[in-house]
Design an enzyme around this catalytic site. Structure first.
Site, short mmCIF file in Angstrom:
data_model
loop_
_atom_site.label_atom_id
_atom_site.label_comp_id
_atom_site.label_asym_id
_atom_site.label_seq_id
_atom_site.Cartn_x
_atom_site.Cartn_y
_atom_site.Cartn_z
N GLU A 1 0.82 -1.22 0.00
CA GLU A 1 0.00 0.00 0.00
C GLU A 1 0.86 1.27 0.00
O GLU A 1 0.47 2.30 0.55
CB GLU A 1 -0.98 0.02 1.18
CG GLU A 1 -1.91 -1.16 1.26
CD GLU A 1 -2.69 -1.40 -0.03
OE1 GLU A 1 -2.86 -0.45 -0.81
OE2 GLU A 1 -3.10 -2.54 -0.26
N GLY A 2 2.01 1.18 -0.62
CA GLY A 2 2.92 2.32 -0.71
C GLY A 2 4.01 2.22 0.32
O GLY A 2 3.75 2.22 1.53
#
Length: 594
Positions: free
Chosen positions: A438-439
Site C-alpha cells: 500500500e505504498g
C-alpha cells in the site's frame, strides 16, 4: 499464547484523547454513545480472541495453497470468515442502507486493530473489501453500489485492488492492462496483475476485482488510467451469480510472512476478455483508486499497531515466566527475566511506542469523522486537512515501528525467539511487509513532503505544531509533568525547523529535501505520538489527583508517558540534525561508487 484485547487503553484513548463524546453529538453519529462503543468493543474482542486468534499460528504453519487455479485457505479460515460476515463485523463503518451499522471511523478503528492483532493474514481480506466499498460509494454508479455493496457487507462477496503489474510496481504510469469498450456499456480487459491480496480464495461466493487499465485511445502516463469492476463470476440482472468471468489465478506467492493470506497473480482475458464495467469516468481511475488506497493505508497503519501489540503481549508473558540469572540487586536464586533492567527497557520501549501509535491513529480516525459529519463547512475542511497530513504518518511510522517492536519481541525471548515453535518470529516476519505494501515508507514520506507540507507552505504542519506546543506549555505548572512538557517542546521546535527547511528548499534543492523525507516522517510520528502521550499523562495525573478511575491504569499511563518523553522523544533532535544538516551525506557518492 492467546490474545487479550487492551480494552482499557482503547476506551481511554477513544474517550479521553480522540473525543468520542464530541463525535457522538454530530449528525449521523448519534448511535456511537460511549456505552454502545464499550459494548461493541467487548463483543469484538470476544470474537477476535475466541474465533480468529487461534487460527494465527496454524495458518502460518499451514498456509493457503494453490492447485489448478484454485486457492484453498488455511484450515478454519472459511468458517471464521462466515461467522465474521454473519456477525456484521464487515459493516461497522459502512452505510445502514446497504446493511452496515453506519458507525463512525473512531469506533471501527479499534475493531480493525483487534482483528489484525488476532490474525493479520485473516484480516487482510476484510481490509481490501473495506477499500472496495469506499471506492464504489464515492465513484460507483447507483447500479454498481446496489449490485455489490450489500454483498460485501454481508460477507458473501469480497473485494480486491488490482494495481501492480510485472513491469509496473509503484510507477503506475507503466500500467499496460487493456480495456476495450464493447458498445453495450461493458469492457473486455486483458493483462496481468501481481501481488493481489486475496485475489483468489474459497471463503466467499464471489470475488470482485477493482482493476486499473487503459482504454484504446487513452493518453499516456497516469492521466490515461481508468478503473473497472471485474467480478470473478458475472452477476445476473436479478443479482444471482452467472457464468465464470475470464479472470484466473495462475499462481500465488511464497512469502516471508502473512503466509495464510493468498497473494495472487491474476490473468485477465486469456480466453476472449474479462468483462468489466467502468467506475466513474474514463481516465480518472487513479483518482478513484486513491480513495481505496487512502482507506487501505490508514488500515495498514493500524496493522502495524496491531501486530506490535500482539508481539508485546507475548514478550511480556515470556518475561514473566522465563527464569534466568539472579537479580542485580541481589537474590537468593535465579529470577524471572522481567526483573532485569534491560528486559524492562525493551518492554517499556515496545509499550510506549504502541500506546503512542494507538493514540495518534485513533485521534486521526476521530478527525476523519469530524471532516465527514460536522455541520460547519470550515470545521470539516480544517479537519480533512489535518487527517490527510496524519495518514502517511499513521501508515509509515506505525509500520516502521512495528518492525522494531516485533524484532524487540524476538530479542526478549533470546534464543527461543529465533525458534519458530515459540511464535515470536511470526510477528516479526508478518510485520516486515507492512512498510512495503500500500505504498512503501518512502512513498508515504514523499506524500508528506510534497502534498502535505510543501504544497501549503507548511501551514497545516505548523498549525499542528502550535497545538503540540500548547500541550507542552500546559504541563509546566505540574512538577511531575514538567519534564514531559520540556521534552515535548524541544521536539516540537525541532520538527518546526524541519518543516521550515522543507518549505524553503523544495524548489531549489529538491533532492536534498527528499533525501530526508523518510526521516521527516519518522520524526513527525515520534513528535505527534509523544504529543498524544503527553495529553494522556495530563489526564491520568488529573484522575489520580481527584481519586477517580483505575489508579493502577493511570499510574502505568503516567510512567509510560514519562518513558516516551525520556527515551523516544529525544530522537527528534537527532532526526532534525540528519535532515537539516546531513542531507548532502546521503547524496555524496556517485552511482558508480556504490
Amino acid at each position: 499464547m492467546s490474545y487479550t484485547a487492551p480494552l482499557k487503553d482503547m476506551l481511554f484513548v477513544m474517550n479521553e484523547l480522540a473525543g468520542l463524546a464530541e463525535v457522538n453529538v454530530m449528525p449521523g453519529c448519534e448511535d456511537a454513545t460511549p456505552e454502545t462503543a464499550e459494548a461493541i468493543l467487548e463483543e469484538n474482542a470476544k470474537f477476535c480472541s475466541e474465533v480468529v486468534a487461534p487460527l494465527n499460528h496454524s495458518g502460518d504453519q499451514q498456509p493457503s495453497y494453490w492447485t489448478d487455479g484454485k486457492v484453498t485457505t488455511s484450515a478454519g479460515f472459511k468458517e471464521a470468515f462466515k461467522q465474521f460476515g454473519e456477525a456484521g463485523w464487515q459493516g461497522v463503518q459502512h452505510p445502514v442502507e446497504f446493511g452496515g451499522q453506519g458507525l463512525p471511523k473512531l469506533l471501527a478503528t479499534p475493531c480493525i486493530e483487534m482483528l489484525n492483532s488476532a490474525n493479520l493474514s485473516f484480516a487482510l481480506c476484510p481490509l481490501l473489501t473495506d477499500g472496495t466499498i469506499e471506492a464504489l460509494m464515492t465513484a460507483g454508479t447507483k447500479e454498481q453500489q446496489e449490485t455489490y455493496i450489500a454483498n460485501f457487507i454481508s460477507g458473501k462477496w469480497t473485494g480486491t485492488m488490482n494495481l501492480t503489474e510485472p513491469q509496473a510496481g509503484s510507477d503506475l504510469a507503466l500500467v499496460r492492462t487493456r480495456a476495450v469498450p464493447q458498445g453495450d456499456g461493458t469492457y473486455k480487459l486483458s493483462g496481468t496483475k501481481i501481488f493481489i491480496t486475496y485475489g483468489e480464495h474459497d471463503m466467499a461466493e464471489n470475488i470482485v476485482h477493482l482493476v486499473l487499465a487503459r482504454t484504446p485511445n487513452a493518453p499516456e502516463g497516469v492521466k490515461g488510467i481508468s478503473l473497472f469492476v471485474v467480478p470473478k463470476f458475472l452477476v445476473n440482472a436479478d443479482g444471482s451469480l452467472g457464468e465464470r468471468n475470464d479472470v484466473h489465478c495462475v499462481s500465488i506467492e511464497h512469502k516471508l510472512g502473512i503466509k495464510a493470506s493468498p497473494t495472487a497473480v491474476l490473468q485477465f482475458g486469456d480466453h476472449g476478455g474479462a468483462i468489466g464495467t467502468l467506475v466513474g469516468e474514463e481516465n480518472r481511475g487513479l483518482e478513484y483508486m486513491f480513495i481505496m488506497m487512502n482507506a487501505a493505508r490508514f488500515a495498514v497503519g493500524i496493522q502495524g499497531l496491531a501486530v506490535s501489540e500482539r508481539a508485546y503481549q507475548k514478550a511480556v508473558a515470556y518475561a514473566r515466566e522465563r527464569v534466568q540469572s539472579r537479580d542485580l540487586a541481589g537474590s537468593a536464586g535465579a529470577v524471572t527475566i522481567i526483573h532485569q533492567p534491560d528486559v524492562r527497557r525493551m518492554l517499556m520501549s515496545m509499550r510506549a511506542q504502541i500506546e503512542g501509535a494507538r493514540a495518534l491513529a485513533y485521534v486521526a480516525a476521530a478527525t476523519s469523522d469530524v471532516a465527514h459529519f460536522h455541520p460547519d463547512e470550515a470545521t470539516r475542511k480544517a479537519n480533512q486537512a489535518f487527517y490527510e497530513y496524519l495518514v502517511p504518518i499513521v501508515k509509515g511510522w506505525s509500520t516502521e515501528l512495528a518492525i522494531d517492536v516485533t524484532s524487540t519481541g524476538v530479542q526478549v525471548h533470546g534464543g527461543m525467539g529465533f525458534i519458530e515453535e515459540t511464535g515470536a518470529a511470526q510477528y516479526y516476519r508478518d510485520a516486515r511487509i507492512l512498510s512495503i505494501y500500500e505504498g512503501t515508507t518512502a512513498i508515504q514520506a514523499n506524500d508528506l513532503v510534497g502534498r502535505k507540507t510543501a504544497r501549503d507552505g507548511g501551514a497545516v504542519a505548523k498549525g499542528i505544531i502550535a497545538q503540540v506546543r500548547k500541550t507542552a506549555a500546559g504541563l509546566e505548572g505540574d512538577a511531575g509533568l514538567k519534564p514531559i512538557g520540556l521534552r515535548l517542546n524541544e521536539a516540537a521546535g525541532a520538527l518546526e525547523e524541519v518543516v521550515d527547511y522543507v518549505v524553503a528548499n523544495i524548489k531549489g534543492d529538491i533532492k536534498s529535501v527528499f533525501a530526508g523525507s523518510v526521516t521527516y516522517l519518522k520524526m513527525a510520528g515520534v513528535v505527534l505520538g509523544g504529543w498524544q502521550m503527553a495529553r494522556a499523562a495530563a489526564i491520568s495525573a488529573a484522575r489520580l489527583k481527584a481519586g477517580e478511575g483505575d489508579a493502577g491504569f493511570h499510574e502505568a499511563k503516567l510512567a509510560t508517558a514519562r518513558f516516551f518523553a525520556d527515551q523516544i522523544l529525544p530522537q527528534a533532535l537527532a532526526y532534525r540534525t540528519a535532515i537539516v544538516d546531513g542531507a548532502q551525506s546521503v547524496l555524496a557518492l556517485s552511482e558508480e561508487q556504490f
